[in-house]
Design a protein around this motif. Structure first.
Motif, PDB file in Angstrom:
ATOM      1  N   HIS A   1       1.638  10.818  -5.234  1.00 48.08           N
ATOM      2  CA  HIS A   1       1.309  10.596  -3.825  1.00 48.08           C
ATOM      3  C   HIS A   1       2.301  11.416  -2.986  1.00 48.08           C
ATOM      4  O   HIS A   1       3.476  11.522  -3.353  1.00 48.08           O
TER       5      HIS A   1
ATOM      6  N   ALA B   1       2.557   3.607   2.680  1.00 46.90           N
ATOM      7  CA  ALA B   1       1.707   4.534   3.436  1.00 46.90           C
ATOM      8  C   ALA B   1       1.242   3.956   4.769  1.00 46.90           C
ATOM      9  O   ALA B   1       0.900   4.706   5.680  1.00 46.90           O
ATOM     10  N   SER B   2       1.261   2.648   4.910  1.00 48.58           N
ATOM     11  CA  SER B   2       0.828   2.041   6.169  1.00 48.58           C
ATOM     12  C   SER B   2       1.907   2.138   7.250  1.00 48.58           C
ATOM     13  O   SER B   2       1.629   1.865   8.422  1.00 48.58           O
TER      14      SER B   2
ATOM     15  N   ASN C   1       3.243   5.938  -7.450  1.00 44.50           N
ATOM     16  CA  ASN C   1       2.103   6.053  -6.534  1.00 44.50           C
ATOM     17  C   ASN C   1       1.762   4.703  -5.894  1.00 44.50           C
ATOM     18  O   ASN C   1       1.392   4.649  -4.715  1.00 44.50           O
ATOM     19  N   GLN C   2       1.882   3.626  -6.642  1.00 41.76           N
ATOM     20  CA  GLN C   2       1.627   2.298  -6.076  1.00 41.76           C
ATOM     21  C   GLN C   2       2.660   1.967  -5.001  1.00 41.76           C
ATOM     22  O   GLN C   2       2.319   1.423  -3.941  1.00 41.76           O
TER      23      GLN C   2
ATOM     24  N   LYS D   1       2.199   6.283 -12.124  1.00 44.64           N
ATOM     25  CA  LYS D   1       1.325   5.224 -11.590  1.00 44.64           C
ATOM     26  C   LYS D   1       2.119   4.270 -10.706  1.00 44.64           C
ATOM     27  O   LYS D   1       1.694   3.925  -9.596  1.00 44.64           O
TER      28      LYS D   1
ATOM     29  N   ALA E   1       4.334   4.165  -3.213  1.00 42.88           N
ATOM     30  CA  ALA E   1       4.039   5.042  -2.078  1.00 42.88           C
ATOM     31  C   ALA E   1       2.843   4.526  -1.285  1.00 42.88           C
ATOM     32  O   ALA E   1       2.851   4.560  -0.051  1.00 42.88           O
ATOM     33  N   GLN E   2       1.829   4.050  -1.980  1.00 41.12           N
ATOM     34  CA  GLN E   2       0.644   3.522  -1.296  1.00 41.12           C
ATOM     35  C   GLN E   2       1.016   2.315  -0.432  1.00 41.12           C
ATOM     36  O   GLN E   2       0.501   2.154   0.675  1.00 41.12           O
ATOM     37  N   TYR E   3       1.917   1.485  -0.925  1.00 43.80           N
ATOM     38  CA  TYR E   3       2.377   0.326  -0.147  1.00 43.80           C
ATOM     39  C   TYR E   3       3.020   0.791   1.158  1.00 43.80           C
ATOM     40  O   TYR E   3       2.757   0.227   2.226  1.00 43.80           O
TER      41      TYR E   3
END
Length: 73
Positions: free
Chosen positions: A59, A18-19, A11-12, A8, A14-16
């Motif tokens: 992710h 991702a932009s 993934n958080q 978790k 990676a999401q940060y």
């Protein structure tokens, strides 16, 4: 820490990143964050999970960061 929590959190992170338009920079950002802020035990546990499960729930940026060259578990 449970592997579910590590996934978790990875993934958080990676999401940060991702932009970031440059995917290589995004992967490096994830990898650097894990190296700087995660304990060796956390990294080893995530790497072992990644190896066993081929990153099924990670992710794509986290997968690349963990499996890429330069990863120090």
């Amino acid at each position: 820490m449970s592997t579910d929590n590590l996934i978790k959190m990875a993934n958080q992170i990676a999401q940060y990143f991702a932009s970031e338009p440059d995917q290589q920079q995004a992967v490096l950002g994830v990898r650097n964050h894990l190296q700087l802020f995660w304990t060796p035990g956390m990294r080893k546990e995530l790497l072992a999970w990644q190896t066993e499960h081929q990153g099924a729930d990670l992710h794509p940026l986290a997968q690349a960061a963990v499996s890429g060259a330069g990863w120090e578990a």
